[in-house]
Each structure stands twice: as structure tokens, then as C-alpha cells.
Motif scaffolding. Sequence first.
Motif, PDB file in Angstrom:
ATOM      1  N   GLU A  76       0.836  -1.201   0.000  1.00  0.00           N
ATOM      2  CA  GLU A  76       0.000   0.000   0.000  1.00  0.00           C
ATOM      3  C   GLU A  76       0.870   1.250   0.000  1.00  0.00           C
ATOM      4  O   GLU A  76       1.986   1.225   0.520  1.00  0.00           O
ATOM      5  N   PRO A  77       0.391   2.360  -0.560  1.00  0.00           N
ATOM      6  CA  PRO A  77       1.166   3.612  -0.569  1.00  0.00           C
ATOM      7  C   PRO A  77       1.176   4.275   0.804  1.00  0.00           C
ATOM      8  O   PRO A  77       0.602   5.351   0.999  1.00  0.00           O
ATOM      9  N   SER A  78       1.836   3.633   1.754  1.00  0.00           N
ATOM     10  CA  SER A  78       1.826   4.117   3.133  1.00  0.00           C
ATOM     11  C   SER A  78       3.194   4.598   3.603  1.00  0.00           C
ATOM     12  O   SER A  78       3.353   4.984   4.754  1.00  0.00           O
ATOM     13  N   GLY A  79       4.173   4.569   2.716  1.00  0.00           N
ATOM     14  CA  GLY A  79       5.521   4.952   3.117  1.00  0.00           C
ATOM     15  C   GLY A  79       5.697   6.453   3.252  1.00  0.00           C
ATOM     16  O   GLY A  79       5.050   7.243   2.561  1.00  0.00           O
ATOM     17  N   VAL A  80       6.586   6.844   4.165  1.00  0.00           N
ATOM     18  CA  VAL A  80       6.903   8.261   4.389  1.00  0.00           C
ATOM     19  C   VAL A  80       8.406   8.436   4.294  1.00  0.00           C
ATOM     20  O   VAL A  80       9.162   7.799   5.030  1.00  0.00           O
ATOM     21  N   LYS A  85       7.765  13.459   2.532  1.00  0.00           N
ATOM     22  CA  LYS A  85       6.805  13.123   1.485  1.00  0.00           C
ATOM     23  C   LYS A  85       6.106  11.820   1.828  1.00  0.00           C
ATOM     24  O   LYS A  85       6.729  10.858   2.244  1.00  0.00           O
ATOM     25  N   THR A  86       4.771  11.763   1.624  1.00  0.00           N
ATOM     26  CA  THR A  86       3.976  10.600   1.995  1.00  0.00           C
ATOM     27  C   THR A  86       3.451   9.865   0.757  1.00  0.00           C
ATOM     28  O   THR A  86       3.661  10.285  -0.369  1.00  0.00           O
ATOM     29  N   GLY A  87       2.755   8.751   1.000  1.00  0.00           N
ATOM     30  CA  GLY A  87       2.113   8.004  -0.071  1.00  0.00           C
ATOM     31  C   GLY A  87       3.065   7.212  -0.942  1.00  0.00           C
ATOM     32  O   GLY A  87       2.812   7.003  -2.134  1.00  0.00           O
ATOM     33  N   LEU A  88       4.150   6.719  -0.379  1.00  0.00           N
ATOM     34  CA  LEU A  88       5.171   6.017  -1.154  1.00  0.00           C
ATOM     35  C   LEU A  88       5.005   4.501  -1.056  1.00  0.00           C
ATOM     36  O   LEU A  88       4.592   3.974  -0.029  1.00  0.00           O
ATOM     37  N   ILE A  89       5.353   3.799  -2.137  1.00  0.00           N
ATOM     38  CA  ILE A  89       5.397   2.330  -2.103  1.00  0.00           C
ATOM     39  C   ILE A  89       6.818   1.820  -2.358  1.00  0.00           C
ATOM     40  O   ILE A  89       7.140   0.692  -2.003  1.00  0.00           O
ATOM     41  N   GLY A 107      12.528   7.960  -0.574  1.00  0.00           N
ATOM     42  CA  GLY A 107      11.709   7.749  -1.759  1.00  0.00           C
ATOM     43  C   GLY A 107      12.509   7.860  -3.046  1.00  0.00           C
ATOM     44  O   GLY A 107      13.648   8.330  -3.061  1.00  0.00           O
ATOM     45  N   SER A 108      11.896   7.445  -4.141  1.00  0.00           N
ATOM     46  CA  SER A 108      12.567   7.435  -5.444  1.00  0.00           C
ATOM     47  C   SER A 108      13.022   8.826  -5.879  1.00  0.00           C
ATOM     48  O   SER A 108      14.123   8.996  -6.428  1.00  0.00           O
ATOM     49  N   GLU A 109      12.181   9.837  -5.681  1.00  0.00           N
ATOM     50  CA  GLU A 109      12.537  11.181  -6.110  1.00  0.00           C
ATOM     51  C   GLU A 109      13.742  11.722  -5.352  1.00  0.00           C
ATOM     52  O   GLU A 109      14.557  12.459  -5.902  1.00  0.00           O
TER      53      GLU A 109
END
Length: 234
Positions: A76-80, A85-89, A107-109
Motif C-alpha cells: 500500500e502507498p503508506s511509506g513516508v 513526502k507521503t504516499g510512497l510504495i 523515496g525514489s525522487e
Amino acid sequence: MTKVRETMDENEDFEIEQTSMTDDVEAAHEDGVAKAPPLEAVLSPLLFEVVQLSEARTFTLARHEWRVGNYRLLEEPSGVCVCTKTGLIHLYEIYNVKTGATLEPIGSECIKMFGEDRMLEEAAQLRELVQLQKIAVDRVPLDLKGHFSKRVLAGLFLHGAFQPCYANGYDAERDYEFLLGQFNKRSKPALEEIRRVDAILRRGNNSVRAWLLRRAEEYGDSIEAPFLEKGGAA
């Protein structure tokens, strides 16, 4: 590729600005200026942590000390991210080759923000290996041309997925080189070649499929870089 390059260019501009501000703050503290703002007030949360955990004291130099050490794929996109930044998988752990410090989740970015081609390649390779692992877990027959890439084959070899055995003369690199040659081959493979590809990818306990399933059972949807598995940084 153009989009990645543009992103990196934008980050370089941001980095120069941040670095300049950091240098000004450090100089102010060295000169005894009491009201100089703390570094955490100048840098973003991620950049501040990166500098704090590095030998270098500016992000421009500190970013060269880091490599991608681990990757996790969330359901689920629950990573921070450390940057908030939120909504990471897709989550990564990065590793400092000089201090041994680790920092996660990233995160990737933010991986792109470092502007390091090696980090981008490491991140992509770990991500593709986990995707291949999921294909094996889903019991989809592994297909050399459909599921693999040169990057994935290189990653499998680095991670030890090719096992020394009688069929390869107890030289695992021969299996890697054979699959790489078959992947690059444009003409129709001979029957003997088809059988050997099948054996390496799908048949028996020494196959790539068996290796992927063992990793999935032990680690789930995550994977570490080979240099961390071997206990040190390259």
C-alpha cells in the motif's frame, strides 16, 4: 531520460543554493555570530540528515559518500520519506561508505536528488530484482526475453543467483555469460540452447527461480545490495 536529466538539473540548482546557505551559516558560526541560524533551519530534513551523517560538511560533497543499500516494495502507498513526502510504495535505505551510517526510508525522487548515476542504477537494479522475485512467487514461468534485462542479469550474478554445479563446470559465471548471450541473440536459438536456458532459469534447486523463491521466503519484498550482504562497502 530527458525528464530525469531535467529533474537532476533542477536539483543541482537547489543544491547550489542550499550549499551556499549552509556555507554562510557555518562561516557565521565560526566568526562567532550569535544569531546565525542552525543548519536544520536552512536545509530540508533529508539534506540535513545526509550532511550530519557524512564526513563532508556540505551536501555538494556529502552526496558522493552515499550508495543505495536496500529496497522495499510496500503493498500500500503508506511509506513516508525522510523528506516528509507521503504516499510512497518504493522505499530505499541509503548507506554512507565512509561513516557506515544508514538512512531510511528514502523515496525514489530523493534518490534522484543526489544526482549520482551509480545510485540511480543501484536503485533500479534492486527494484527490478524484487519485481522478478514477485513474478516467481506468482508462479509465472520465467521468460528470458520477457522478464529479464541486462541490468537484472548483472544483478542476479552479483547477488549469487547462479549456482556452481556440474552443468556449468562449477563456474557460476558461465551461466551468467550464457544467459547474457542468449538475451542479446537476435536469431532463433537452437534446441540445446533452449533446454539450457530452461534449466538455468526454471529447473531444480540451483535454478534462478529456486533462488528467488528462497529469498522471497526469507526476506519478503525487500533486497539488499551485494556489498552490504558481504559485510562492507565497495
